[in-house]
Write a protein that holds these residues in place. Structure first.
Motif, PDB file in Angstrom:
ATOM      1  N   GLU A  92       0.843  -1.189   0.000  1.00 10.02           N
ATOM      2  CA  GLU A  92       0.000   0.000   0.000  1.00 10.02           C
ATOM      3  C   GLU A  92       0.877   1.236   0.000  1.00 10.02           C
ATOM      4  O   GLU A  92       1.969   1.232   0.553  1.00 10.02           O
ATOM      5  CB  GLU A  92      -0.894   0.035   1.236  1.00 10.02           C
ATOM      6  CG  GLU A  92      -1.996  -0.977   1.210  1.00 10.02           C
ATOM      7  CD  GLU A  92      -2.940  -0.824   2.387  1.00 10.02           C
ATOM      8  OE1 GLU A  92      -2.725   0.069   3.225  1.00 10.02           O
ATOM      9  OE2 GLU A  92      -3.885  -1.607   2.468  1.00 10.02           O
ATOM     10  N   ASN A  93       0.375   2.296  -0.609  1.00 13.42           N
ATOM     11  CA  ASN A  93       1.111   3.556  -0.605  1.00 13.42           C
ATOM     12  C   ASN A  93       0.589   4.431   0.528  1.00 13.42           C
ATOM     13  O   ASN A  93      -0.235   4.001   1.333  1.00 13.42           O
ATOM     14  CB  ASN A  93       1.005   4.248  -1.962  1.00 13.42           C
ATOM     15  CG  ASN A  93      -0.416   4.600  -2.325  1.00 13.42           C
ATOM     16  OD1 ASN A  93      -1.304   4.628  -1.480  1.00 13.42           O
ATOM     17  ND2 ASN A  93      -0.658   4.880  -3.580  1.00 13.42           N
ATOM     18  N   LYS A  94       1.051   5.665   0.600  1.00 19.24           N
ATOM     19  CA  LYS A  94       0.675   6.540   1.715  1.00 19.24           C
ATOM     20  C   LYS A  94      -0.800   6.944   1.693  1.00 19.24           C
ATOM     21  O   LYS A  94      -1.318   7.425   2.687  1.00 19.24           O
ATOM     22  CB  LYS A  94       1.575   7.773   1.758  1.00 19.24           C
ATOM     23  CG  LYS A  94       1.479   8.678   0.561  1.00 19.24           C
ATOM     24  CD  LYS A  94       2.484   9.805   0.671  1.00 19.24           C
ATOM     25  CE  LYS A  94       2.509  10.647  -0.588  1.00 19.24           C
ATOM     26  NZ  LYS A  94       3.535  11.652  -0.551  1.00 19.24           N
ATOM     27  N   LEU A 128      -1.573   3.031 -10.881  1.00 21.76           N
ATOM     28  CA  LEU A 128      -1.928   4.355 -11.368  1.00 21.76           C
ATOM     29  C   LEU A 128      -3.405   4.657 -11.148  1.00 21.76           C
ATOM     30  O   LEU A 128      -3.761   5.724 -10.645  1.00 21.76           O
ATOM     31  CB  LEU A 128      -1.579   4.457 -12.858  1.00 21.76           C
ATOM     32  CG  LEU A 128      -1.811   5.788 -13.529  1.00 21.76           C
ATOM     33  CD1 LEU A 128      -1.027   6.891 -12.831  1.00 21.76           C
ATOM     34  CD2 LEU A 128      -1.396   5.714 -14.981  1.00 21.76           C
ATOM     35  N   VAL A 129      -4.268   3.710 -11.478  1.00 27.18           N
ATOM     36  CA  VAL A 129      -5.711   3.913 -11.336  1.00 27.18           C
ATOM     37  C   VAL A 129      -6.084   4.116  -9.871  1.00 27.18           C
ATOM     38  O   VAL A 129      -6.833   5.034  -9.538  1.00 27.18           O
ATOM     39  CB  VAL A 129      -6.487   2.719 -11.926  1.00 27.18           C
ATOM     40  CG1 VAL A 129      -7.981   2.880 -11.700  1.00 27.18           C
ATOM     41  CG2 VAL A 129      -6.192   2.559 -13.393  1.00 27.18           C
ATOM     42  N   ASN A 130      -5.568   3.268  -8.989  1.00 30.82           N
ATOM     43  CA  ASN A 130      -5.880   3.391  -7.566  1.00 30.82           C
ATOM     44  C   ASN A 130      -5.405   4.718  -7.002  1.00 30.82           C
ATOM     45  O   ASN A 130      -6.088   5.346  -6.196  1.00 30.82           O
ATOM     46  CB  ASN A 130      -5.252   2.247  -6.765  1.00 30.82           C
ATOM     47  CG  ASN A 130      -5.949   0.929  -7.010  1.00 30.82           C
ATOM     48  OD1 ASN A 130      -7.075   0.892  -7.489  1.00 30.82           O
ATOM     49  ND2 ASN A 130      -5.280  -0.153  -6.706  1.00 30.82           N
ATOM     50  N   ASN A 131      -4.225   5.161  -7.422  1.00 32.95           N
ATOM     51  CA  ASN A 131      -3.698   6.439  -6.935  1.00 32.95           C
ATOM     52  C   ASN A 131      -4.564   7.608  -7.397  1.00 32.95           C
ATOM     53  O   ASN A 131      -4.864   8.505  -6.612  1.00 32.95           O
ATOM     54  CB  ASN A 131      -2.254   6.646  -7.397  1.00 32.95           C
ATOM     55  CG  ASN A 131      -1.286   5.750  -6.666  1.00 32.95           C
ATOM     56  OD1 ASN A 131      -1.548   5.321  -5.559  1.00 32.95           O
ATOM     57  ND2 ASN A 131      -0.173   5.463  -7.300  1.00 32.95           N
ATOM     58  N   ILE A 132      -4.962   7.586  -8.667  1.00 34.34           N
ATOM     59  CA  ILE A 132      -5.809   8.662  -9.198  1.00 34.34           C
ATOM     60  C   ILE A 132      -7.123   8.722  -8.425  1.00 34.34           C
ATOM     61  O   ILE A 132      -7.568   9.786  -7.987  1.00 34.34           O
ATOM     62  CB  ILE A 132      -6.059   8.464 -10.712  1.00 34.34           C
ATOM     63  CG1 ILE A 132      -4.780   8.729 -11.497  1.00 34.34           C
ATOM     64  CG2 ILE A 132      -7.181   9.377 -11.199  1.00 34.34           C
ATOM     65  CD1 ILE A 132      -4.849   8.328 -12.959  1.00 34.34           C
ATOM     66  N   ASN A 133      -7.757   7.565  -8.248  1.00 34.27           N
ATOM     67  CA  ASN A 133      -9.048   7.529  -7.557  1.00 34.27           C
ATOM     68  C   ASN A 133      -8.938   7.907  -6.083  1.00 34.27           C
ATOM     69  O   ASN A 133      -9.798   8.601  -5.549  1.00 34.27           O
ATOM     70  CB  ASN A 133      -9.702   6.160  -7.726  1.00 34.27           C
ATOM     71  CG  ASN A 133     -10.131   5.916  -9.148  1.00 34.27           C
ATOM     72  OD1 ASN A 133     -10.422   6.846  -9.888  1.00 34.27           O
ATOM     73  ND2 ASN A 133     -10.166   4.660  -9.553  1.00 34.27           N
TER      74      ASN A 133
END
Length: 51
Positions: free
Chosen positions: A7-9, A16-21
């Motif tokens: 998982e990121n912060k 990319l999609v998860n980060n954008i959303n």
């Protein structure tokens, strides 16, 4: 989320999609003008969605 995926912060699986959303939900999304994603990468990603 996949088993063992990192998982990121923002608390979502790194993609990319998860980060954008996730950024949209938090209200910190960037406008198209200020994007850090290249047009080529975004087009490639969109083509994968259509499969």
């Amino acid at each position: 989320m996949k088993k063992g995926a990192k998982e990121n912060k923002l608390g979502v699986e790194n993609s990319l999609v998860n980060n954008i959303n996730a950024r949209k939900e938090k209200g910190v999304s960037r406008s198209k003008k200020d994007t850090t994603v290249s047009k080529k990468s975004y087009t490639k990603m969109e083509n994968n969605w259509k499969k």
